[in-house]
Design a protein around this motif. Sequence first.
Motif, mmCIF file in Angstrom:
data_model
loop_
_atom_site.group_PDB
_atom_site.id
_atom_site.type_symbol
_atom_site.label_atom_id
_atom_site.label_comp_id
_atom_site.label_asym_id
_atom_site.label_seq_id
_atom_site.Cartn_x
_atom_site.Cartn_y
_atom_site.Cartn_z
ATOM 1 N N HIS A 1 0.831 -1.212 0.000
ATOM 2 C CA HIS A 1 0.000 0.000 0.000
ATOM 3 C C HIS A 1 0.863 1.259 0.000
ATOM 4 O O HIS A 1 2.020 1.234 0.419
ATOM 5 C CB HIS A 1 -0.914 0.008 1.242
ATOM 6 N N HIS B 1 0.474 5.040 1.854
ATOM 7 C CA HIS B 1 -0.333 5.588 2.939
ATOM 8 C C HIS B 1 -1.353 6.555 2.348
ATOM 9 O O HIS B 1 -1.056 7.293 1.408
ATOM 10 C CB HIS B 1 0.556 6.267 3.993
ATOM 11 N N GLU C 1 7.149 5.029 7.909
ATOM 12 C CA GLU C 1 6.941 3.804 8.695
ATOM 13 C C GLU C 1 8.278 3.097 8.892
ATOM 14 O O GLU C 1 9.184 3.247 8.072
ATOM 15 C CB GLU C 1 5.957 2.893 7.927
ATOM 16 N N TYR D 1 9.915 -0.833 9.411
ATOM 17 C CA TYR D 1 9.773 -2.287 9.441
ATOM 18 C C TYR D 1 11.072 -2.840 10.039
ATOM 19 O O TYR D 1 12.168 -2.358 9.700
ATOM 20 C CB TYR D 1 9.609 -2.882 8.034
ATOM 21 N N HIS E 1 4.839 0.216 -0.220
ATOM 22 C CA HIS E 1 5.654 -0.833 0.392
ATOM 23 C C HIS E 1 4.913 -2.157 0.431
ATOM 24 O O HIS E 1 3.716 -2.202 0.700
ATOM 25 C CB HIS E 1 6.128 -0.431 1.784
HETATM 26 ZN ZN ZN Z 1 2.346 1.261 5.663
#
Ligand code: ZN
Length: 184
Positions: A87, A89, A96, A98, A135
């Motif tokens: 997706h 944002h 974000e 990870y 991402h």
């Molecule tokens: Zn995300």
Amino acid sequence: MTDHIGISFSTGEIMGSSIRETLRTIGDMKDYYRDEGARRNLDPEKVVYRVQAFMPVAEGEQGGLFFGTTFVEPGVVGDEYFMTKGHFHGNRNRSEYYLTVQGAGALILMDENRRTVFEPMRPGSVHYIPFNTAHRVANTGDSVLAFLACWPSDAGHDYGTIASQGFGARLRKIKGVATLVEEP
Ligand code: ZN
Ligand code: M6P
């Protein structure tokens, strides 16, 4: 006060009564893979990935942070690895993190000009996903891939852009090697 949660650093599993869980099965992934026929031949109930999320404020509220773990199962659809939908944002200027806990995989990133790259994921790898960047995570290994994520509560998920236009490239298993292949 927020609820207490805990995490296993070996598996990535989050424990706590307020954790929300989402399952994505082969049946949920219609039109996400290059080889839709191969997807249709698989058991629609088969789990591709599971997401645990800790959301201490309402989704869309400004100023909060969400936290979660995603577990991507090993497997392929045709020659394409099991992966998340991916997706942008909804609020494009939200970023974000990870962090990989277990397994082996790839974080596929696409900017607004469809330029697509990937970063290898292995236990301990930390990935900063800049704003304006779609991402998606693929499991390139033979065991479950688990990664933690932390994102702003007002980031939102834009799945529509990916559903209609896809990423600029797909991660395919070609002669046993994870290869990013540009899409026409
Ligand atoms: Zn995300
Ligand atoms: C991470 C976060 C979540 C996301 C999940 C699965 O945990 O980025 O926001 O929902 O991965 O990814 P997707 O929503 O693309 O299926």
